[in-house]
Every structure is written in C-alpha cells, then in structure tokens.
Design a protein around this motif. Structure first.
Motif, PDB file in Angstrom:
ATOM      1  N   TYR A  11      16.669  -4.065 -31.910  1.00 28.34           N
ATOM      2  CA  TYR A  11      15.466  -4.594 -31.278  1.00 28.34           C
ATOM      3  C   TYR A  11      14.333  -3.596 -31.482  1.00 28.34           C
ATOM      4  N   PRO A  12      13.079  -3.976 -31.260  1.00 25.54           N
ATOM      5  CA  PRO A  12      11.947  -3.068 -31.473  1.00 25.54           C
ATOM      6  C   PRO A  12      12.042  -1.826 -30.589  1.00 25.54           C
ATOM      7  N   LYS A  13      11.860  -0.672 -31.201  1.00 17.49           N
ATOM      8  CA  LYS A  13      11.928   0.606 -30.482  1.00 17.49           C
ATOM      9  C   LYS A  13      10.556   1.261 -30.348  1.00 17.49           C
ATOM     10  N   HIS A  14       9.524   0.666 -30.982  1.00 17.26           N
ATOM     11  CA  HIS A  14       8.167   1.226 -30.970  1.00 17.26           C
ATOM     12  C   HIS A  14       7.183   0.191 -30.432  1.00 17.26           C
ATOM     13  N   VAL A  15       7.444  -0.305 -29.233  1.00 15.96           N
ATOM     14  CA  VAL A  15       6.627  -1.354 -28.633  1.00 15.96           C
ATOM     15  C   VAL A  15       5.237  -0.815 -28.319  1.00 15.96           C
ATOM     16  N   HIS A  16       4.216  -1.600 -28.648  1.00 22.38           N
ATOM     17  CA  HIS A  16       2.826  -1.224 -28.394  1.00 22.38           C
ATOM     18  C   HIS A  16       2.522  -1.498 -26.925  1.00 22.38           C
ATOM     19  N   GLY A  50      13.426  -6.822 -21.819  1.00 14.25           N
ATOM     20  CA  GLY A  50      13.085  -8.222 -21.621  1.00 14.25           C
ATOM     21  C   GLY A  50      11.751  -8.643 -22.186  1.00 14.25           C
ATOM     22  N   ALA A  51      10.919  -7.689 -22.594  1.00 13.72           N
ATOM     23  CA  ALA A  51       9.620  -8.052 -23.175  1.00 13.72           C
ATOM     24  C   ALA A  51       9.833  -8.563 -24.593  1.00 13.72           C
ATOM     25  N   MET A  52       9.183  -9.650 -24.927  1.00 12.00           N
ATOM     26  CA  MET A  52       9.279 -10.194 -26.279  1.00 12.00           C
ATOM     27  C   MET A  52       8.033  -9.791 -27.052  1.00 12.00           C
ATOM     28  N   VAL A  53       8.245  -9.205 -28.222  1.00 14.28           N
ATOM     29  CA  VAL A  53       7.117  -8.787 -29.055  1.00 14.28           C
ATOM     30  C   VAL A  53       6.709  -9.935 -29.966  1.00 14.28           C
ATOM     31  N   ALA A  54       5.603  -9.741 -30.689  1.00 21.41           N
ATOM     32  CA  ALA A  54       5.050 -10.800 -31.530  1.00 21.41           C
ATOM     33  C   ALA A  54       6.029 -11.264 -32.605  1.00 21.41           C
ATOM     34  N   GLY A  55       6.766 -10.359 -33.208  1.00 26.69           N
ATOM     35  CA  GLY A  55       7.759 -10.766 -34.190  1.00 26.69           C
ATOM     36  C   GLY A  55       7.282 -10.678 -35.626  1.00 26.69           C
ATOM     37  N   ASN A  70       0.050  -6.191 -34.101  1.00 26.57           N
ATOM     38  CA  ASN A  70       0.333  -7.551 -34.572  1.00 26.57           C
ATOM     39  C   ASN A  70       1.832  -7.840 -34.574  1.00 26.57           C
ATOM     40  N   TYR A  71       2.642  -6.815 -34.714  1.00 31.29           N
ATOM     41  CA  TYR A  71       4.089  -6.984 -34.707  1.00 31.29           C
ATOM     42  C   TYR A  71       4.701  -6.643 -33.350  1.00 31.29           C
ATOM     43  N   THR A  72       4.217  -5.594 -32.712  1.00 25.76           N
ATOM     44  CA  THR A  72       4.950  -5.015 -31.584  1.00 25.76           C
ATOM     45  C   THR A  72       4.278  -5.164 -30.221  1.00 25.76           C
ATOM     46  N   GLU A  73       3.269  -6.012 -30.091  1.00 28.62           N
ATOM     47  CA  GLU A  73       2.589  -6.196 -28.811  1.00 28.62           C
ATOM     48  C   GLU A  73       3.329  -7.222 -27.949  1.00 28.62           C
ATOM     49  N   PRO A  74       3.759  -6.839 -26.736  1.00 28.34           N
ATOM     50  CA  PRO A  74       4.364  -7.824 -25.829  1.00 28.34           C
ATOM     51  C   PRO A  74       3.275  -8.415 -24.929  1.00 28.34           C
ATOM     52  N   THR A  75       2.800  -9.609 -25.229  1.00 30.09           N
ATOM     53  CA  THR A  75       1.698 -10.205 -24.469  1.00 30.09           C
ATOM     54  C   THR A  75       2.220 -11.131 -23.371  1.00 30.09           C
ATOM     55  N   LEU A  76       1.392 -11.353 -22.363  1.00 28.61           N
ATOM     56  CA  LEU A  76       1.758 -12.293 -21.308  1.00 28.61           C
ATOM     57  C   LEU A  76       1.901 -13.702 -21.860  1.00 28.61           C
ATOM     58  N   ALA A  77       0.975 -14.088 -22.729  1.00 28.97           N
ATOM     59  CA  ALA A  77       1.012 -15.432 -23.295  1.00 28.97           C
ATOM     60  C   ALA A  77       2.267 -15.630 -24.150  1.00 28.97           C
ATOM     61  N   GLY A  78       2.641 -14.611 -24.884  1.00 35.18           N
ATOM     62  CA  GLY A  78       3.828 -14.713 -25.719  1.00 35.18           C
ATOM     63  C   GLY A  78       5.118 -14.758 -24.927  1.00 35.18           C
ATOM     64  N   ASN A  79       5.143 -14.119 -23.776  1.00 39.94           N
ATOM     65  CA  ASN A  79       6.352 -14.074 -22.966  1.00 39.94           C
ATOM     66  C   ASN A  79       6.473 -15.241 -21.994  1.00 39.94           C
TER      67      ASN A  79
END
Length: 121
Positions: A11-16, A50-55, A70-79
């Motif tokens: 899973y992403p290890k460098h979350v923005h 539990g945060a989902m990143v952009a993908g 663009n890849y690693t941002e966990p946004t409220l709208a995305g989650n």
C-alpha cells in the motif's frame, strides 16, 4: 497494490498528508520547517490507516511519491464513496431511510411562487 493505506502488504507509504509525514517528536515546526518532511524519500512515520489515495493514472501506473499529490493525496471526496460503500456492505441497519434521508435538508434556492390564479371577468 492496495490504494487503501494500511490494507494488505503493498500500500502507499508516502501519503501526501501532513499528519502522516511529520514525526510525532513534540517539536513544533513552522511551514517551511515541514517541507523537509514532505520532500523526504523516507516512508511516512505515521500511517493514515483506512485513507484511500487517488490511485493510478490513465496508464495504470502509480508513483508512491509524497510530493506528487495526484497519486498520493487522500481527499474527503475520494474517501466518501469508499466509506459509503463499506457501510452499505456491512449490512448494519442504521434506521435511516435512504429514500428520504435528505428530506429535512432545506432547498438551496427559494421555491418558485405559485402560478397566478386564472382570470375571471
């Protein structure tokens, strides 16, 4: 590859995310002082489980780089969709009627006035 942080082995290890990338060492950093953590190639010291990143992008490529939100941002709208889906799949009865749950929310715009009464001579 899981795009939900903390789920599975890869899973992403460098979350923005500021809270995930700055260590909890009781030091207060100013905005410029935090950049060293944002730009660090090391994995985040805190995991936002539990945060989902952009993908991935349109070519199904994913770069686990903190500075590329663009890849690693966990946004409220995305989650929001993820959370709603998981609640629906849980089968837990909440007592909320999904067909009328927004009926108490006032309209964004005033309602139109009624049409004029027909004219009678």
């Amino acid at each position: 590859m899981s795009y939900v942080v903390g789920f599975g082995n890869l899973y992403p290890k460098h979350v923005h995310h500021r809270g995930a990338s700055i260590p909890n060492n009781r030091v207060k950093y100013n905005c410029k002082g935090e950049w060293k953590w944002r730009d660090s190639p090391k994995p985040n010291p805190n995991i936002v489980v539990g945060a989902m990143v952009a993908g991935p992008d349109k070519n199904d490529e994913f770069r686990d780089v903190r500075t590329n939100y663009n890849y690693t941002e966990p946004t409220l709208a995305g989650n929001a969709g993820l959370v709603a889906s998981l609640v629906a799949l849980s089968g837990v009865r909440t007592g909320i009627d999904i067909n009328s749950m927004f009926s108490a929310v006032p309209p964004m715009f005033p309602t139109s006035p009624p049409p004029p009464a027909p004219w009678t001579p």
